[in-house]
Design an enzyme around this catalytic site. Structure first.
Site, PDB file in Angstrom:
ATOM      1  N   LYS A  71       0.752  -1.286   0.063  1.00 29.12           N
ATOM      2  CA  LYS A  71      -0.038  -0.011   0.010  1.00 29.12           C
ATOM      3  C   LYS A  71       0.802   1.127  -0.173  1.00 29.12           C
ATOM      4  O   LYS A  71       2.059   1.174   0.606  1.00 29.12           O
ATOM      5  CB  LYS A  71      -1.006   0.082   1.422  1.00 29.12           C
ATOM      6  N   SER A 145      -9.856   1.368   2.909  1.00 27.75           N
ATOM      7  CA  SER A 145      -8.822   2.281   2.195  1.00 27.75           C
ATOM      8  C   SER A 145      -7.862   1.265   1.472  1.00 27.75           C
ATOM      9  O   SER A 145      -7.132   2.056   0.724  1.00 27.75           O
ATOM     10  CB  SER A 145      -8.149   3.327   3.117  1.00 27.75           C
ATOM     11  N   SER A 169      -9.856  -1.306   7.148  1.00 24.13           N
ATOM     12  CA  SER A 169      -9.196  -0.961   5.897  1.00 24.13           C
ATOM     13  C   SER A 169      -8.616  -2.244   5.113  1.00 24.13           C
ATOM     14  O   SER A 169      -8.459  -2.219   3.800  1.00 24.13           O
ATOM     15  CB  SER A 169      -8.193   0.076   5.895  1.00 24.13           C
TER      16      SER A 169
HETATM   17  N1  GLN Z   1     -13.133   3.104   6.610  1.00 25.81           N
HETATM   18  C1  GLN Z   1     -12.316   3.487   7.609  1.00 25.81           C
HETATM   19  C2  GLN Z   1     -12.248   4.926   7.740  1.00 25.81           C
HETATM   20  O1  GLN Z   1     -12.600   5.522   6.927  1.00 25.81           O
HETATM   21  C3  GLN Z   1     -11.212   2.794   8.186  1.00 25.81           C
HETATM   22  C4  GLN Z   1      -9.968   3.164   7.425  1.00 25.81           C
HETATM   23  C5  GLN Z   1      -8.809   2.543   7.837  1.00 25.81           C
HETATM   24  O2  GLN Z   1      -8.925   1.441   8.437  1.00 25.81           O
HETATM   25  N2  GLN Z   1      -7.754   2.959   7.756  1.00 25.81           N
HETATM   26  O3  GLN Z   1     -11.630   5.401   8.570  1.00 25.81           O
END
Ligand code: GLN
Length: 430
Positions: A71, A145, A169
Protein backbone atom coordinates in the site's frame (compact mmCIF):
# COMPACT_ATOMS: atom_id res chain seq x y z
CA UNK A 1 -7.84 -21.58 -8.72
CA UNK A 2 -4.51 -19.83 -8.72
CA UNK A 3 -1.57 -21.81 -7.31
CA UNK A 4 -0.44 -21.17 -3.75
CA UNK A 5 2.56 -18.95 -3.15
CA UNK A 6 4.51 -21.87 -1.66
CA UNK A 7 4.09 -23.77 -4.94
CA UNK A 8 5.23 -20.81 -7.00
CA UNK A 9 8.24 -20.33 -4.72
CA UNK A 10 9.06 -24.01 -5.16
CA UNK A 11 9.05 -23.67 -8.94
CA UNK A 12 11.34 -20.67 -8.71
CA UNK A 13 13.90 -22.10 -6.29
CA UNK A 14 13.97 -25.37 -8.25
CA UNK A 15 14.73 -23.44 -11.43
CA UNK A 16 11.54 -24.47 -13.24
CA UNK A 17 10.67 -20.84 -13.86
CA UNK A 18 12.61 -17.64 -13.24
CA UNK A 19 11.65 -14.68 -11.07
CA UNK A 20 12.21 -12.50 -14.14
CA UNK A 21 9.66 -14.42 -16.21
CA UNK A 22 7.07 -14.20 -13.44
CA UNK A 23 7.78 -10.51 -12.92
CA UNK A 24 7.61 -9.56 -16.60
CA UNK A 25 4.29 -11.37 -16.86
CA UNK A 26 2.94 -9.45 -13.85
CA UNK A 27 4.25 -6.13 -15.21
CA UNK A 28 2.48 -6.80 -18.52
CA UNK A 29 -0.76 -7.53 -16.67
CA UNK A 30 -0.42 -4.35 -14.62
CA UNK A 31 0.17 -2.32 -17.77
CA UNK A 32 -2.87 -3.64 -19.57
CA UNK A 33 -5.16 -3.36 -16.52
CA UNK A 34 -7.66 -0.48 -16.35
CA UNK A 35 -8.47 -0.96 -12.65
CA UNK A 36 -6.07 1.78 -11.42
CA UNK A 37 -4.73 -0.43 -8.62
CA UNK A 38 -1.26 1.11 -8.59
CA UNK A 39 0.00 4.61 -7.90
CA UNK A 40 3.61 3.63 -8.64
CA UNK A 41 5.13 0.63 -10.38
CA UNK A 42 8.55 -0.13 -8.88
CA UNK A 43 11.93 -1.38 -10.16
CA UNK A 44 10.58 -4.94 -10.22
CA UNK A 45 12.62 -6.20 -13.14
CA UNK A 46 15.89 -5.24 -11.46
CA UNK A 47 14.77 -6.90 -8.24
CA UNK A 48 13.88 -10.07 -10.16
CA UNK A 49 17.25 -10.23 -11.89
CA UNK A 50 18.91 -9.95 -8.50
CA UNK A 51 16.76 -12.75 -7.07
CA UNK A 52 17.47 -15.00 -10.06
CA UNK A 53 21.20 -14.60 -9.46
CA UNK A 54 20.75 -15.37 -5.77
CA UNK A 55 18.60 -18.43 -6.56
CA UNK A 56 21.30 -19.66 -8.92
CA UNK A 57 23.69 -19.63 -5.98
CA UNK A 58 21.35 -21.49 -3.64
CA UNK A 59 19.03 -18.83 -2.13
CA UNK A 60 15.74 -20.37 -0.99
CA UNK A 61 13.83 -17.46 0.54
CA UNK A 62 10.22 -18.26 1.42
CA UNK A 63 9.02 -15.60 -1.02
CA UNK A 64 11.79 -16.02 -3.61
CA UNK A 65 10.53 -14.44 -6.82
CA UNK A 66 6.99 -13.90 -5.55
CA UNK A 67 5.42 -10.63 -6.79
CA UNK A 68 4.06 -8.64 -3.85
CA UNK A 69 2.47 -5.17 -3.74
CA UNK A 70 2.49 -2.70 -0.87
CA UNK A 71 0.00 0.00 0.00
CA UNK A 72 1.30 3.45 -0.82
CA UNK A 73 1.56 4.52 2.81
CA UNK A 74 4.64 2.31 3.26
CA UNK A 75 8.09 3.56 2.31
CA UNK A 76 10.16 2.02 -0.46
CA UNK A 77 13.67 3.34 -1.01
CA UNK A 78 14.13 5.58 -4.05
CA UNK A 79 10.42 6.15 -4.73
CA UNK A 80 7.72 8.49 -3.44
CA UNK A 81 5.18 7.51 -0.82
CA UNK A 82 2.02 9.46 -1.61
CA UNK A 83 -0.57 8.07 0.83
CA UNK A 84 -3.01 8.71 -2.01
CA UNK A 85 -2.47 12.44 -1.57
CA UNK A 86 -1.07 15.28 -3.69
CA UNK A 87 0.60 16.82 -0.67
CA UNK A 88 3.46 14.31 -0.35
CA UNK A 89 6.27 14.07 -2.88
CA UNK A 90 10.00 13.38 -3.07
CA UNK A 91 11.55 9.96 -2.74
CA UNK A 92 12.21 7.96 0.38
CA UNK A 93 15.72 7.16 1.51
CA UNK A 94 14.90 3.94 3.33
CA UNK A 95 12.61 0.93 3.04
CA UNK A 96 10.01 0.49 5.75
CA UNK A 97 10.44 -2.44 8.11
CA UNK A 98 7.96 -4.76 6.35
CA UNK A 99 9.61 -4.18 2.98
CA UNK A 100 12.95 -5.15 4.52
CA UNK A 101 11.42 -8.37 5.79
CA UNK A 102 9.73 -9.18 2.48
CA UNK A 103 12.96 -8.52 0.58
CA UNK A 104 14.97 -10.68 2.99
CA UNK A 105 12.76 -13.61 1.93
CA UNK A 106 13.20 -12.77 -1.76
CA UNK A 107 9.86 -11.10 -2.57
CA UNK A 108 9.67 -8.88 -5.65
CA UNK A 109 7.95 -5.65 -4.62
CA UNK A 110 6.14 -4.82 -7.85
CA UNK A 111 4.31 -1.67 -6.94
CA UNK A 112 2.66 0.67 -4.49
CA UNK A 113 -1.08 0.39 -4.42
CA UNK A 114 -3.74 3.05 -4.64
CA UNK A 115 -5.60 3.95 -1.45
CA UNK A 116 -8.01 6.43 0.05
CA UNK A 117 -6.17 9.64 0.85
CA UNK A 118 -4.25 9.09 4.12
CA UNK A 119 -6.19 5.84 4.57
CA UNK A 120 -9.40 7.71 5.27
CA UNK A 121 -12.28 6.01 3.55
CA UNK A 122 -14.02 2.77 2.70
CA UNK A 123 -14.33 2.98 -1.07
CA UNK A 124 -11.00 4.18 -2.47
CA UNK A 125 -12.81 7.13 -3.99
CA UNK A 126 -10.94 9.74 -1.93
CA UNK A 127 -7.58 9.00 -3.59
CA UNK A 128 -6.01 11.97 -5.39
CA UNK A 129 -4.94 9.42 -8.03
CA UNK A 130 -8.47 8.40 -8.95
CA UNK A 131 -10.77 5.60 -7.88
CA UNK A 132 -9.87 1.91 -8.10
CA UNK A 133 -12.41 -0.30 -9.88
CA UNK A 134 -13.56 -3.58 -8.36
CA UNK A 135 -12.27 -6.38 -10.62
CA UNK A 136 -15.41 -8.43 -9.95
CA UNK A 137 -17.67 -5.64 -11.24
CA UNK A 138 -16.19 -2.40 -12.53
CA UNK A 139 -19.28 -0.39 -11.64
CA UNK A 140 -18.54 -1.08 -7.97
CA UNK A 141 -16.01 0.21 -5.47
CA UNK A 142 -13.23 -2.15 -4.33
CA UNK A 143 -13.62 -1.02 -0.73
CA UNK A 144 -11.05 0.92 1.19
CA UNK A 145 -8.84 2.22 2.28
CA UNK A 146 -6.58 -0.62 1.04
CA UNK A 147 -8.71 -0.93 -2.12
CA UNK A 148 -5.76 -1.01 -4.52
CA UNK A 149 -4.16 -3.87 -2.60
CA UNK A 150 -7.34 -5.98 -2.47
CA UNK A 151 -8.22 -5.33 -6.12
CA UNK A 152 -4.65 -6.09 -7.26
CA UNK A 153 -4.72 -9.49 -5.53
CA UNK A 154 -8.19 -10.28 -6.86
CA UNK A 155 -7.16 -9.32 -10.40
CA UNK A 156 -3.91 -11.33 -10.29
CA UNK A 157 -1.71 -8.21 -10.57
CA UNK A 158 0.39 -9.53 -7.68
CA UNK A 159 0.34 -12.74 -5.62
CA UNK A 160 -0.04 -10.97 -2.28
CA UNK A 161 -0.30 -7.43 -1.01
CA UNK A 162 0.09 -5.55 2.21
CA UNK A 163 -2.60 -3.22 3.40
CA UNK A 164 -3.12 -1.31 6.61
CA UNK A 165 -6.23 -1.52 8.73
CA UNK A 166 -7.35 0.98 11.35
CA UNK A 167 -11.10 0.47 11.40
CA UNK A 168 -11.56 -2.07 8.64
CA UNK A 169 -9.29 -1.05 5.78
CA UNK A 170 -7.95 -4.56 5.09
CA UNK A 171 -10.99 -6.68 5.97
CA UNK A 172 -13.67 -4.62 4.22
CA UNK A 173 -11.92 -4.39 0.80
CA UNK A 174 -10.99 -8.09 1.12
CA UNK A 175 -14.69 -8.83 1.59
CA UNK A 176 -15.68 -6.66 -1.40
CA UNK A 177 -13.06 -8.18 -3.72
CA UNK A 178 -13.49 -11.81 -2.65
CA UNK A 179 -10.01 -12.28 -1.15
CA UNK A 180 -8.54 -13.01 2.29
CA UNK A 181 -7.48 -10.08 4.49
CA UNK A 182 -6.01 -10.19 8.00
CA UNK A 183 -5.74 -7.45 10.56
CA UNK A 184 -3.21 -8.99 12.97
CA UNK A 185 -3.06 -8.29 16.70
CA UNK A 186 -2.18 -4.65 17.24
CA UNK A 187 1.58 -4.19 17.33
CA UNK A 188 2.44 -7.64 15.97
CA UNK A 189 3.88 -6.42 12.67
CA UNK A 190 6.41 -3.62 12.92
CA UNK A 191 4.86 -0.44 11.50
CA UNK A 192 8.06 1.61 11.29
CA UNK A 193 8.21 3.42 7.97
CA UNK A 194 4.45 3.51 7.48
CA UNK A 195 2.52 6.78 7.71
CA UNK A 196 0.28 6.71 10.77
CA UNK A 197 -3.44 7.44 10.66
CA UNK A 198 -4.25 6.48 14.24
CA UNK A 199 -1.41 4.55 15.85
CA UNK A 200 -3.55 3.02 18.60
CA UNK A 201 -5.47 1.14 15.92
CA UNK A 202 -3.24 1.08 12.78
CA UNK A 203 -1.96 -2.33 11.83
CA UNK A 204 -0.25 -3.62 8.69
CA UNK A 205 -1.57 -6.95 7.43
CA UNK A 206 -1.61 -9.28 4.42
CA UNK A 207 -4.21 -9.56 1.66
CA UNK A 208 -4.01 -12.77 -0.36
CA UNK A 209 -5.95 -15.12 -2.61
CA UNK A 210 -6.18 -17.87 0.02
CA UNK A 211 -5.65 -18.59 3.72
CA UNK A 212 -2.32 -20.47 3.36
CA UNK A 213 -0.78 -17.54 1.48
CA UNK A 214 -2.06 -15.20 4.17
CA UNK A 215 -0.44 -17.24 6.90
CA UNK A 216 2.85 -17.29 5.00
CA UNK A 217 2.78 -13.51 4.52
CA UNK A 218 1.91 -13.04 8.19
CA UNK A 219 4.81 -15.24 9.27
CA UNK A 220 7.29 -13.38 7.08
CA UNK A 221 6.15 -9.89 8.03
CA UNK A 222 5.67 -10.55 11.75
CA UNK A 223 8.67 -12.84 12.17
CA UNK A 224 6.44 -15.25 14.11
CA UNK A 225 5.89 -18.91 13.41
CA UNK A 226 2.23 -19.94 13.37
CA UNK A 227 1.58 -23.57 14.25
CA UNK A 228 -1.10 -25.50 12.41
CA UNK A 229 -3.81 -26.32 14.92
CA UNK A 230 -7.28 -27.80 14.72
CA UNK A 231 -10.41 -25.80 15.37
CA UNK A 232 -12.60 -28.84 15.97
CA UNK A 233 -14.82 -28.37 18.99
CA UNK A 234 -14.00 -24.71 19.63
CA UNK A 235 -16.70 -22.38 20.95
CA UNK A 236 -17.99 -19.88 18.40
CA UNK A 237 -19.46 -16.60 19.66
CA UNK A 238 -22.21 -14.55 18.01
CA UNK A 239 -22.84 -10.98 19.14
CA UNK A 240 -26.53 -10.17 19.70
CA UNK A 241 -25.97 -6.52 18.84
CA UNK A 242 -24.54 -7.57 15.44
CA UNK A 243 -27.51 -9.85 14.82
CA UNK A 244 -29.83 -6.82 14.82
CA UNK A 245 -27.92 -5.39 11.86
CA UNK A 246 -28.14 -8.39 9.57
CA UNK A 247 -29.82 -8.25 6.16
CA UNK A 248 -31.00 -11.25 4.14
CA UNK A 249 -27.57 -11.42 2.52
CA UNK A 250 -25.43 -11.00 5.61
CA UNK A 251 -27.63 -13.44 7.53
CA UNK A 252 -26.65 -15.99 4.87
CA UNK A 253 -22.99 -15.42 5.83
CA UNK A 254 -23.67 -16.12 9.49
CA UNK A 255 -25.97 -19.09 8.83
CA UNK A 256 -23.50 -20.69 6.48
CA UNK A 257 -20.66 -20.25 8.98
CA UNK A 258 -22.84 -21.67 11.78
CA UNK A 259 -23.51 -24.77 9.69
CA UNK A 260 -19.83 -25.27 8.90
CA UNK A 261 -18.67 -24.82 12.50
CA UNK A 262 -21.60 -26.92 13.75
CA UNK A 263 -20.56 -29.79 11.49
CA UNK A 264 -17.12 -29.49 13.08
CA UNK A 265 -18.41 -30.09 16.63
CA UNK A 266 -18.26 -26.42 17.56
CA UNK A 267 -20.68 -25.04 20.12
CA UNK A 268 -22.40 -21.72 19.52
CA UNK A 269 -22.44 -19.03 22.22
CA UNK A 270 -24.75 -16.01 22.22
CA UNK A 271 -22.96 -12.89 23.40
CA UNK A 272 -24.39 -9.68 24.78
CA UNK A 273 -22.01 -6.78 24.06
CA UNK A 274 -23.99 -3.54 24.39
CA UNK A 275 -21.00 -1.22 23.97
CA UNK A 276 -20.19 -2.32 20.43
CA UNK A 277 -23.06 -0.07 19.38
CA UNK A 278 -20.93 2.92 20.33
CA UNK A 279 -17.86 1.68 18.43
CA UNK A 280 -18.18 4.00 15.45
CA UNK A 281 -18.56 7.05 17.68
CA UNK A 282 -15.47 6.03 19.66
CA UNK A 283 -13.59 5.37 16.42
CA UNK A 284 -14.57 8.76 15.03
CA UNK A 285 -13.50 10.71 18.13
CA UNK A 286 -10.27 8.92 19.08
CA UNK A 287 -9.23 8.04 15.54
CA UNK A 288 -9.63 11.57 14.23
CA UNK A 289 -7.95 13.13 17.28
CA UNK A 290 -4.85 11.08 16.55
CA UNK A 291 -5.12 11.66 12.80
CA UNK A 292 -5.22 15.39 13.46
CA UNK A 293 -1.96 15.22 15.39
CA UNK A 294 -0.30 12.92 12.83
CA UNK A 295 -1.12 15.23 9.94
CA UNK A 296 0.13 18.40 11.63
CA UNK A 297 3.66 18.08 10.28
CA UNK A 298 2.57 17.59 6.69
CA UNK A 299 2.71 20.55 4.26
CA UNK A 300 2.47 24.28 4.92
CA UNK A 301 -0.83 25.89 5.85
CA UNK A 302 -1.35 27.00 2.23
CA UNK A 303 -0.45 23.59 0.82
CA UNK A 304 -2.86 21.92 3.20
CA UNK A 305 -5.63 24.24 2.06
CA UNK A 306 -4.89 23.61 -1.61
CA UNK A 307 -3.86 20.00 -1.74
CA UNK A 308 -5.74 18.00 0.86
CA UNK A 309 -9.03 16.43 -0.16
CA UNK A 310 -12.39 17.15 1.47
CA UNK A 311 -12.51 13.93 3.51
CA UNK A 312 -9.10 14.59 5.07
CA UNK A 313 -10.02 18.19 5.89
CA UNK A 314 -13.26 17.09 7.46
CA UNK A 315 -11.47 14.64 9.69
CA UNK A 316 -8.83 17.16 10.71
CA UNK A 317 -11.64 19.44 11.83
CA UNK A 318 -13.41 16.67 13.76
CA UNK A 319 -10.08 15.78 15.35
CA UNK A 320 -9.41 19.40 16.27
CA UNK A 321 -12.83 19.64 17.91
CA UNK A 322 -12.25 16.42 19.86
CA UNK A 323 -8.83 17.60 21.04
CA UNK A 324 -10.32 20.87 22.27
CA UNK A 325 -13.01 19.04 24.22
CA UNK A 326 -11.24 16.77 26.71
CA UNK A 327 -14.61 15.74 28.14
CA UNK A 328 -15.47 14.20 24.77
CA UNK A 329 -12.18 12.30 24.32
CA UNK A 330 -12.32 11.24 27.96
CA UNK A 331 -15.83 9.82 27.48
CA UNK A 332 -14.71 8.07 24.29
CA UNK A 333 -11.77 6.50 26.13
CA UNK A 334 -14.14 5.20 28.81
CA UNK A 335 -16.36 3.58 26.20
CA UNK A 336 -13.27 2.19 24.45
CA UNK A 337 -12.25 0.54 27.73
CA UNK A 338 -15.74 -0.85 28.15
CA UNK A 339 -15.60 -2.36 24.64
CA UNK A 340 -12.27 -3.98 25.56
CA UNK A 341 -13.75 -5.41 28.75
CA UNK A 342 -16.76 -6.78 26.88
CA UNK A 343 -14.44 -8.60 24.48
CA UNK A 344 -12.42 -9.92 27.42
CA UNK A 345 -15.57 -11.27 29.04
CA UNK A 346 -16.73 -12.72 25.70
CA UNK A 347 -13.49 -14.63 25.28
CA UNK A 348 -14.10 -16.29 28.65
CA UNK A 349 -17.16 -17.86 27.01
CA UNK A 350 -15.91 -18.55 23.48
CA UNK A 351 -12.74 -18.96 21.40
CA UNK A 352 -13.66 -17.01 18.29
CA UNK A 353 -16.35 -14.47 17.45
CA UNK A 354 -17.86 -14.43 13.97
CA UNK A 355 -19.78 -11.81 12.01
CA UNK A 356 -20.08 -10.68 8.41
CA UNK A 357 -17.02 -8.60 7.47
CA UNK A 358 -19.21 -5.88 5.99
CA UNK A 359 -22.93 -5.10 5.99
CA UNK A 360 -23.24 -5.42 2.20
CA UNK A 361 -21.40 -6.39 -0.96
CA UNK A 362 -19.29 -3.82 -2.81
CA UNK A 363 -21.49 -0.81 -3.52
CA UNK A 364 -21.81 1.18 -6.73
CA UNK A 365 -19.97 4.39 -7.58
CA UNK A 366 -23.10 6.43 -7.10
CA UNK A 367 -22.74 9.48 -4.90
CA UNK A 368 -25.85 9.12 -2.78
CA UNK A 369 -25.51 5.46 -2.03
CA UNK A 370 -21.84 5.99 -1.44
CA UNK A 371 -22.27 8.55 1.31
CA UNK A 372 -24.59 6.38 3.37
CA UNK A 373 -22.76 3.13 2.81
CA UNK A 374 -19.30 4.52 3.54
CA UNK A 375 -20.35 5.58 7.00
CA UNK A 376 -21.95 2.23 7.76
CA UNK A 377 -19.53 -0.12 6.07
CA UNK A 378 -17.13 -0.55 9.02
CA UNK A 379 -19.81 -1.39 11.55
CA UNK A 380 -18.55 -4.97 12.12
CA UNK A 381 -14.84 -4.26 11.80
CA UNK A 382 -14.53 -1.26 14.13
CA UNK A 383 -15.27 -2.99 17.46
CA UNK A 384 -12.35 -5.47 17.32
CA UNK A 385 -10.15 -2.64 15.98
CA UNK A 386 -10.90 -0.54 19.02
CA UNK A 387 -9.88 -3.46 21.24
CA UNK A 388 -6.73 -4.14 19.14
CA UNK A 389 -7.83 -7.74 18.49
CA UNK A 390 -6.82 -9.81 15.47
CA UNK A 391 -9.50 -10.47 12.86
CA UNK A 392 -9.65 -11.90 9.35
CA UNK A 393 -12.06 -11.64 6.46
CA UNK A 394 -12.41 -14.86 4.49
CA UNK A 395 -14.75 -15.23 1.49
CA UNK A 396 -17.91 -17.01 2.62
CA UNK A 397 -21.02 -16.57 0.46
CA UNK A 398 -22.21 -14.98 -2.75
CA UNK A 399 -24.99 -12.50 -2.09
CA UNK A 400 -28.14 -12.05 -4.17
CA UNK A 401 -26.27 -9.70 -6.54
CA UNK A 402 -23.68 -12.42 -7.23
CA UNK A 403 -20.90 -10.62 -5.36
CA UNK A 404 -18.98 -11.99 -2.37
CA UNK A 405 -19.30 -11.17 1.30
CA UNK A 406 -16.64 -12.27 3.73
CA UNK A 407 -16.93 -13.81 7.16
CA UNK A 408 -15.05 -11.95 9.89
CA UNK A 409 -13.37 -14.18 12.47
CA UNK A 410 -12.08 -12.45 15.61
CA UNK A 411 -9.97 -14.12 18.27
CA UNK A 412 -7.99 -13.34 21.43
CA UNK A 413 -4.75 -11.36 21.28
CA UNK A 414 -1.99 -13.25 19.41
CA UNK A 415 -4.29 -16.15 18.48
CA UNK A 416 -3.75 -15.79 14.75
CA UNK A 417 -3.21 -19.59 14.78
CA UNK A 418 -6.85 -20.12 15.71
CA UNK A 419 -8.00 -17.50 13.22
CA UNK A 420 -6.14 -19.23 10.38
CA UNK A 421 -7.47 -22.64 11.42
CA UNK A 422 -11.06 -21.39 11.47
CA UNK A 423 -10.63 -19.46 8.20
CA UNK A 424 -9.21 -22.53 6.52
CA UNK A 425 -12.21 -24.56 7.60
CA UNK A 426 -14.52 -21.96 6.04
CA UNK A 427 -12.40 -21.77 2.88
CA UNK A 428 -12.52 -25.49 2.26
CA UNK A 429 -16.21 -25.82 3.13
CA UNK A 430 -17.81 -23.08 1.01
N1 GLN B 1 -12.96 2.99 6.53
C1 GLN B 1 -12.46 3.43 7.77
C2 GLN B 1 -12.24 4.92 7.79
O1 GLN B 1 -12.66 5.53 6.87
C3 GLN B 1 -11.23 2.71 8.11
C4 GLN B 1 -10.02 3.29 7.54
C5 GLN B 1 -8.84 2.47 7.88
O2 GLN B 1 -8.97 1.42 8.47
N2 GLN B 1 -7.69 2.98 7.55
O3 GLN B 1 -11.70 5.48 8.68
Amino acid sequence: MIEHIADLQHKIVSGEISATEITLDILRKIKSSDLNCFITVLDAEEQAERIDKMVASGFKGRLAGVPVAIKDNMRYKGFATTCGSKILFGSDDEDCEVVKRLKAEGAIIVGKTNMDEFAMGSSNTTSAYGAVLNPLDKTRVPGGSSGGSAAAVAAGLCRAALGSDTGGSIRQPASYCGVVGLKPTIGSIDGRGMYALSQDMDQIGPITANVDDNKLMFEVTSGKKVDDISCRGIRVGLVGQFDELLTADTRKVVESAKRIFGANDCGLVELDMPSVKAASAVYCILGNAQANINLRGIGTKDERGEKLGAEVKKRIIIGEYALHHPEITEAARKVRDRIKREFEAAFELCDIIISPSAPSTAFEFTADRKRNEIVFSDVFTQPPSIAGLPAISVPCVKASDGLPIGLQIISRYYREDLIFAAAKLIEKSV
